[in-house]
Design an enzyme around this catalytic site. Structure first.
Site, mmCIF file in Angstrom:
data_model
loop_
_atom_site.group_PDB
_atom_site.id
_atom_site.type_symbol
_atom_site.label_atom_id
_atom_site.label_comp_id
_atom_site.label_asym_id
_atom_site.label_seq_id
_atom_site.Cartn_x
_atom_site.Cartn_y
_atom_site.Cartn_z
ATOM 1 N N GLY A 196 0.797 -1.220 0.000
ATOM 2 C CA GLY A 196 0.000 0.000 0.000
ATOM 3 C C GLY A 196 0.828 1.268 0.000
ATOM 4 N N THR A 197 2.109 1.170 -0.365
ATOM 5 C CA THR A 197 2.984 2.345 -0.254
ATOM 6 C C THR A 197 3.118 3.121 -1.568
ATOM 7 O OG1 THR A 197 4.896 0.951 -0.714
ATOM 8 C CG2 THR A 197 4.343 1.325 1.592
ATOM 9 N N ALA A 256 10.015 -1.598 -9.647
ATOM 10 C CA ALA A 256 10.688 -0.889 -8.568
ATOM 11 C C ALA A 256 12.208 -0.851 -8.722
ATOM 12 C CB ALA A 256 10.338 -1.546 -7.241
ATOM 13 N N GLU A 269 1.206 -2.261 -12.932
ATOM 14 C CA GLU A 269 0.413 -1.558 -11.915
ATOM 15 C C GLU A 269 -0.987 -2.134 -11.742
ATOM 16 O OE1 GLU A 269 0.795 2.592 -13.029
ATOM 17 O OE2 GLU A 269 2.883 2.650 -12.413
ATOM 18 N N GLY A 273 -3.297 -8.365 -14.008
ATOM 19 C CA GLY A 273 -3.515 -9.542 -13.185
ATOM 20 C C GLY A 273 -2.810 -9.418 -11.849
ATOM 21 N N TYR A 323 16.293 12.790 -7.448
ATOM 22 C CA TYR A 323 15.228 12.707 -6.467
ATOM 23 C C TYR A 323 14.985 14.118 -5.953
ATOM 24 C CZ TYR A 323 12.442 9.494 -3.765
ATOM 25 O OH TYR A 323 11.393 8.766 -3.271
#
Lengths: 627, 627
Positions: free
Chosen positions: A187-188, A267, A317, A321, A527
């Site tokens: 959930g991040t 990721a 995302e 599936g 970043y």
């Protein structure tokens, strides 16, 4: 009727809308099954329930609550001064306290689906806290709503499969009954990928994968391991360590995010220079789609068998599936874990150092170059006593005064370093790295400063929560760019953010800071942290989103990518046509149409499907057929 | 009617079948345009016209003709003895001479297509030699037919685009007029990917990309270069060298194969340990598909923008479109190029050495472990005088007698090594590598033996031609497998080949030899040469293909992949359902349906489309509509 459906009672009003479901939870899980997330994770913000940043007015310092982190409870003596001067935030201002938990709408229940499901799950929950938790990720908008607002749509229930076969059954039944499935890992996510579509009229079932958390096998001859996709990063590493191996994959979310989530978002981890990105690590995967389970039937080091469908799943995302399992490449546990830090006279000098590292493929597990303000930001969240810091700055001053005739403490930049690997390879890296640093006037600033630099990573999201309660909204974004574009990109994006904020009536100059991190021969990751004062703004989130949007256009204009590793989600869909040729979207849409023609995986990420829109004015789910 | 169509005269018989096209060639190319392939490449075998292996009975030695290679004309004194004893081939047997060129069927011409084409090409050819050359790759079957048979279907004409826009126009017109396009690079494919489908009734146009051969730019700051896809490997390196950079991508076909071909087949090169596979090198590509040109709109080091469509194109073997251009990562020219070789008491010892290199990521640019028979094979094609070789073997004997008490010259295995890179990194590699070699009783056998080991690479396909003219048919195949499977896979595959050959009536024990090469932490590439005596076999190619098929089943049963880098083509389509879950093929078929609904790119590779089959008994193309 099977026993689960028999147990469940759905209470409806005269219009057919669900009023309640009883019992709220059916749990087949063993006592060791992971606790539901709300028991340890905040319902109105980021991170562990017991961890929060507070300011102690009596002692004039900030501190982190709880005892989870080594730095918890230690005094942050420089916090107040830094955030006042460099951010404009007054830590003594009255905090705007968030709601405990937002109100949750009643669920929409497709009873035939629930009935057919039988016992094919580990846990099934209509609990409001679980439904709420599973209706969002951690994008600024989502966090702001968690504190002060409400989501437009909630997951109607949360199902925890316990094994691959449960997932196959769930997908089959979702196709049959017209139910929407949303895979949920840690959930991040920070791209609104987990935010549910307001206009969705079908029952939305969140598939929480965290009970599929076993490491199935470790093969130390071939350096492979197979794990279920719901395993959380830190648990995966802990489990692998027992066999003397590791993945080394360490995204900033590693305390909560899962293997499956890493795959779904393509990721990257902090130590990718040494361990690779997720696509370098995954050697096989199982993904359950509406047209069947895809996997390679064995594990091979590299193949040339036509299009590699892994790359269709990686970064998908949740629209194709549910990944249930992956075989990953592992590494021996590193012999060496060593931190260091380097000070450079300027960000520009530091950038040249980074560039030369990449050109020569001198790749410490991690190297992060932070700009001056981020360096001072890190110091503010450091617990070292003031004296030590002055001493450190004096040492730097002496060094530069003798070596390069003058330096400016408001100009210097710092690189934090982490070396991992065998003794030989880290020695080899260090030798070359320090030679390169020397050429760019880099001066070692010690191991402790390096180590502390990295801890900010785990604090950032807590800091955002602290800021939000003090009239500041903040977010991180990231990009990747060819080396020659990195510095102009930073400069122009900073200008753009300031300009956009001013236009929108932001009264205090925005806080914008840059870090150059993951190295590639052809470029680097940038970043960015942005914080703006929300005081006086009618809709702070909308204002921030406008600023971020203009910043992203600026990044793209300046040669940066849409995303290095956060992904697209729903937040960045509109930019996709501007970073790939139009037929690319058509191809992805075609894949979606073929793999999921009924749009079971209606996460709404990446591409919009050309489908009839929901009728306007009809926001609530309509009643379902009864059993 | 435009000028090209006005120039072309298509002569038809009363049935409407084309008898002739005049003129055969229209060429807009500049004088420096690459020569048509038949001018330098054999029409009935592999490689340069001037290069061939012959045996001189008077001097009792073999030699390579021409002057193209450093070893040309030098006496191969050990050839006769080796091939007699270890292969069973008698070099003095009367050679079965191949035809100069096979008969070519008249073309099928879609005149509206040709007419609409206008001047959008660099060269347009109906020349029989070009049509034949462009109707095949270099799989055994194709080579055997080139020498002694005929293809079932020929390209109807060959078009050489000169720029990206030509390709876009070609694809648009092919869609409009129902014409088939087959992209053609170096023609060195070995999976029947270029063999044309017998049942194809539409005009087949071979798109020869070799006139799109420019390096468009080199960017030494970001280590990128952009080149047109038709550039041939050696030309690409030559051109990049002028800027002091290289790709390092060196497949065995590098003298002829193209950048676009590497992408289409998901190629790998000999030096991939240091330079990476093609997917590590390509940073952007342009591919013209029937639904538009796909490309990323800028070059970024790594991104997370949903599914990565590059991996749909890489390995697509011409079924989706034509790659016209790619941006690639380049490297500085290596400071060091050093060969070496190591002798191990056995293949098993050598394998352990290779495994340990991979586990420790000690990656010389190339390391190849050859088994005993391949070592002796290499010696037979070496030009060193006999005396020197005996001396070498004596040295090995002395070493092992003193060190490990006894050795067997018919058991030892040899690893050839190539170090490339900076002085520091090769020194670092060498230090670790020799320590590992020592642990596995490896003994250095000198630079010269290493260097010579690699030259066999460029001779192999010439050797196959020599063998074919002496009643032997030979082929190479490759796989990749996890480390623990490598040795059993070799052993079982050798058994399988011998068993299959015996069953088919092959009279001499087949020649089967293995090389372990490209290193991965999780496994390695295994390269296999097979030669069987075709004397007395009714259909030597069919027999060989049966043997290879059974070998491939054996490889798959033993944990090997369908292909590490050769690809699928038409040769291995039937295996695909056995290496991936069934919905994988459905997904690829869906991609094809979306991207190329009219099947313009009817190469027939990778997957069969569910389409009506051509009526049987109707082998010839039917007449076309006239202008």
């Amino acid at each position: 009727m099977d026993k689960v459906a028999a147990k469940l009672r759905v209470v409806r009003n005269s219009l057919g809308h669900v009023q309640a479901v009883e019992p709220t939870i059916i749990d087949h899980g063993s006592p060791e099954a992971p606790r539901p997330k709300y028991e340890y994770f905040k319902l109105n913000g980021w991170g562990y329930n017991d961890t929060k940043i507070l300011f102690d007015s009596a002692k004039n310092c900030g501190y982190v609550t709880g005892s989870r982190y080594s730095f918890a409870k230690l005094p942050l003596t420089q916090l107040e001064e830094f955030v006042k001067r460099d951010v404009g935030l007054d830590v003594r201002s009255k905090a705007k306290l968030p709601q405990d938990m937002m109100a949750v709408d009643p669920p929409y229940v497709n009873e035939p689906f629930i009935s057919d499901l039988g016992d094919s799950f580990s846990r099934l929950s209509f609990d409001d806290r679980e439904r709420m938790t599973h209706s969002h990720g951690h994008t600024l908008d989502e966090m702001y709503r968690a504190k002060f607002g409400k989501f437009d749509r909630f997951a109607d229930c949360v199902v925890y499969p316990g094994e691959h076969d449960h997932v196959e059954k769930l997908v089959k039944l979702a196709v049959k009954h017209g139910v929407v499935l949303i895979p949920y890992g840690g959930g991040t996510n920070v791209t609104k990928a987990l935010l549910l579509l307001k206009e969705e009229k079908r029952m939305i079932v969140s598939i929480d994968m965290t009970r599929m958390n076993k490491v199935k096998w470790v093969d130390k001859v071939n350096m492979l391991a197979c794990a279920e996709s719901g395993i959380i990063g830190v648990d995966l590493e802990k489990e692998l360590q027992k066999s003397g191996v590791c993945t080394g994959h360490e995204p900033d979310s590693v305390e909560f995010s899962t293997l499956g989530g890493w795959i779904a978002t393509r990721a990257s981890g902090m130590k990718k220079n040494y361990y690779g990105n997720i696509e370098d690590i995954v050697m096989n995967l199982r993904v359950v789609t509406p047209i069947g389970t895809y996997e390679k039937l064995s594990v091979w080091p590299r193949i040339s068998n036509g299009p590699d469908l892994f790359h269709m799943i990686m970064g998908s995302e949740g629209i194709f599936g549910i990944v249930t399992e992956a075989t990953i490449r592992v590494r021996k546990l590193a012999e060496v874990h060593e931190y260091d830090s380097l000070v450079f006279p300027s960000f520009e000098d530091g950038e040249k150092f980074m560039w030369e590292l990449a050109r020569n493929r001198v790749y410490p597990a991690s190297v992060r170059l932070v700009d001056n303000i981020q360096f001072r930001f890190a110091v503010a969240f450091s617990v070292a006593p003031q004296s030590l810091k002055s001493d450190f700055l004096q040492r730097i001053a002496r060094f530069y005064l003798t070596r390069i005739k003058g330096y400016d403490p408001y100009k210097l930049a710092v690189a934090t370093l982490l070396f991992e690997g065998s003794t030989e390879e880290t020695q080899y890296q260090k030798k070359l790295l320090y030679e390169i640093a020397e050429r760019h006037s880099g001066m070692s600033a010690g191991e402790e400063n390096g180590r502390k630099g990295y801890r900010l990573t785990f604090l950032i999201a807590y800091i955002r929560d602290f800021a939000m309660e003090h009239d500041f909204i903040a977010e991180s974004l990231e990009t990747s760019a060819p080396w020659s574009k990195v510095l102009p990109l930073c400069e122009n994006t900073k200008k753009q953010v300031k300009e956009s904020a001013a236009k929108l009536g932001v009264t205090i100059d925005p806080f914008v800071t840059f870090r150059i991190t993951l190295l590639y021969e052809t470029g680097a990751t940038v970043y960015i942290y942005i914080a703006i004062c929300s005081r006086g703004l009618k809709d702070p989130v909308a204002a921030y989103e406008k600023i971020e949007e203009e910043a992203r256009w600026c990044i793209i204009r300046n040669g940066g990518s849409l995303s290095h590793h956060h992904g697209v989600g729903k937040l960045r869909k509109k930019f996709l046509p501007h970073v790939m040729a139009p037929c690319g979207l058509e191809i992805i849409r075609g894949m979606k149409q073929n793999v999921d023609p009924r749009n079971v995986f209606a996460a709404g990420n990446i591409v919009d499907l050309e489908e009839p829109k929901a009728k306007s004015g009809e926001d609530k789910p309509s009643p379902t057929p009864k059993l």
